[in-house]
Design an enzyme around this catalytic site. Structure first.
Site, PDB file in Angstrom:
ATOM      1  N   ILE A  16      -1.533   6.447   7.247  1.00 44.25           N
ATOM      2  CA  ILE A  16      -1.174   7.687   6.547  1.00 44.25           C
ATOM      3  C   ILE A  16      -0.850   8.728   7.609  1.00 44.25           C
ATOM      4  O   ILE A  16      -1.555   8.847   8.618  1.00 44.25           O
ATOM      5  CB  ILE A  16      -2.286   8.176   5.591  1.00 44.25           C
ATOM      6  CG1 ILE A  16      -1.848   9.439   4.822  1.00 44.25           C
ATOM      7  CG2 ILE A  16      -3.602   8.388   6.312  1.00 44.25           C
ATOM      8  CD1 ILE A  16      -2.737   9.786   3.637  1.00 44.25           C
ATOM      9  N   ALA A  17       0.244   9.432   7.426  1.00 46.64           N
ATOM     10  CA  ALA A  17       0.594  10.498   8.371  1.00 46.64           C
ATOM     11  C   ALA A  17       1.455  11.541   7.669  1.00 46.64           C
ATOM     12  O   ALA A  17       2.172  11.243   6.711  1.00 46.64           O
ATOM     13  CB  ALA A  17       1.335   9.941   9.582  1.00 46.64           C
ATOM     14  N   GLU A  63      -9.938   1.700   8.506  1.00 45.89           N
ATOM     15  CA  GLU A  63     -10.522   1.936   9.831  1.00 45.89           C
ATOM     16  C   GLU A  63      -9.913   3.211  10.400  1.00 45.89           C
ATOM     17  O   GLU A  63      -8.722   3.460  10.220  1.00 45.89           O
ATOM     18  CB  GLU A  63     -10.208   0.802  10.817  1.00 45.89           C
ATOM     19  CG  GLU A  63     -11.054  -0.431  10.652  1.00 45.89           C
ATOM     20  CD  GLU A  63     -10.362  -1.455   9.779  1.00 45.89           C
ATOM     21  OE1 GLU A  63      -9.130  -1.367   9.633  1.00 45.89           O
ATOM     22  OE2 GLU A  63     -11.058  -2.325   9.226  1.00 45.89           O
ATOM     23  N   ASN A 117     -11.369  10.783  15.488  1.00 45.32           N
ATOM     24  CA  ASN A 117     -10.410  11.451  14.590  1.00 45.32           C
ATOM     25  C   ASN A 117     -11.176  12.207  13.488  1.00 45.32           C
ATOM     26  O   ASN A 117     -11.161  11.848  12.309  1.00 45.32           O
ATOM     27  CB  ASN A 117      -9.447  10.424  13.986  1.00 45.32           C
ATOM     28  CG  ASN A 117      -8.219  11.084  13.373  1.00 45.32           C
ATOM     29  OD1 ASN A 117      -8.206  12.288  13.139  1.00 45.32           O
ATOM     30  ND2 ASN A 117      -7.201  10.287  13.103  1.00 45.32           N
ATOM     31  N   TYR A 134     -11.090  11.830   4.588  1.00 44.24           N
ATOM     32  CA  TYR A 134     -11.499  10.659   3.801  1.00 44.24           C
ATOM     33  C   TYR A 134     -12.826  10.927   3.091  1.00 44.24           C
ATOM     34  O   TYR A 134     -13.004  10.538   1.935  1.00 44.24           O
ATOM     35  CB  TYR A 134     -11.620   9.427   4.708  1.00 44.24           C
ATOM     36  CG  TYR A 134     -10.306   8.992   5.307  1.00 44.24           C
ATOM     37  CD1 TYR A 134      -9.160   8.858   4.521  1.00 44.24           C
ATOM     38  CD2 TYR A 134     -10.201   8.697   6.664  1.00 44.24           C
ATOM     39  CE1 TYR A 134      -7.954   8.467   5.069  1.00 44.24           C
ATOM     40  CE2 TYR A 134      -8.999   8.298   7.225  1.00 44.24           C
ATOM     41  CZ  TYR A 134      -7.876   8.177   6.425  1.00 44.24           C
ATOM     42  OH  TYR A 134      -6.681   7.787   6.971  1.00 44.24           O
TER      43      TYR A 134
END
Ligand SMILES: CC(C)(COP(=O)(O)OP(=O)(O)OC[C@H]1O[C@@H](n2cnc3c(N)ncnc32)[C@H](O)[C@@H]1OP(=O)(O)O)[C@@H](O)C(=O)NCCC(=O)NCCS
Length: 156
Positions: A84-85, A116, A121, A128
């Site tokens: 995801i970005a 993962e 990060n 999340y």
């Protein structure tokens, strides 16, 4: 998946639309990917994920511009959030949130999700957690570029 770039919250003046990712989106996806990760996915990796009939690949756009994407694969009885970005200038404006909410809708809440994330990060881990993912252990030295551990997260 890799680290986050910290920025001031951005303002998107137009509505964010979420739709299925298409092969024709891949040049824009690669451009965001290269600005987002130290070891970006190759074009072939995106093509492979898009070719899987059971996968869920979504694009977020503002006007005509692609601003983010999420790649999710189904392995047996588990959804695996693979990538995801969001474009750096469009971050902190709810784009990833819109992608994840749509992912949950399309997956229809039947199966668990896992992913993962690099232990460093913190921004992504916070995101999340905000969507209900919880940590479930570490894969030591999972990332080959710097030997960093991966945090394993689950959403049941
Ligand atoms: C992680 C990423 C996808 C988040 O995208 P985004 O569109 O900025 O996320 P959203 O605006 O939807 O944020 C949703 C929530 O996640 C959390 N969050 C997102 N970015 C954060 C950051 N840098 N620091 C702390 N919390 C963050 C916040 O709770 C945020 O809600 P808020 O803005 O109302 O406080 C984006 O920063 C990115 O592309 N990073 C580089 C690639 C990456 O690290 N991907 C994840 C790999 S595991």
């Amino acid at each position: 998946m890799s680290e986050i770039l910290s920025r001031e919250p951005s303002e998107l003046t137009q509505e964010v639309r979420v739709r299925r990712l298409a092969y024709s989106d891949l040049p824009a996806v690669i451009a965001i990917e290269r600005r987002s990760f130290p070891t970006p996915w190759s074009l072939a990796m995106f093509v492979l994920e898009l070719s899987k009939p059971s996968g869920l690949c979504l694009a977020a756009s503002v006007g005509d511009e692609l601003v983010g994407y999420v790649i999710c694969s189904r392995y047996d009885q588990v959804w695996h959030l693979m990538n995801i970005a969001v474009a750096p200038e469009s971050r902190r404006a709810g784009v990833a949130g819109a992608l994840i909410r749509r992912l949950f809708e399309e997956a229809r809440g039947v199966l668990p999700f896992t992913l993962e994330v690099r232990v460093s990060n913190h921004g992504a881990i916070g995101m999340y957690e905000r969507f209900g993912f919880r940590s479930a252990g570490v894969r030591p030295r999972y990332y080959h570029d710097n030997g960093e551990d991966a945090l394993i997260m689950w959403l049941d």
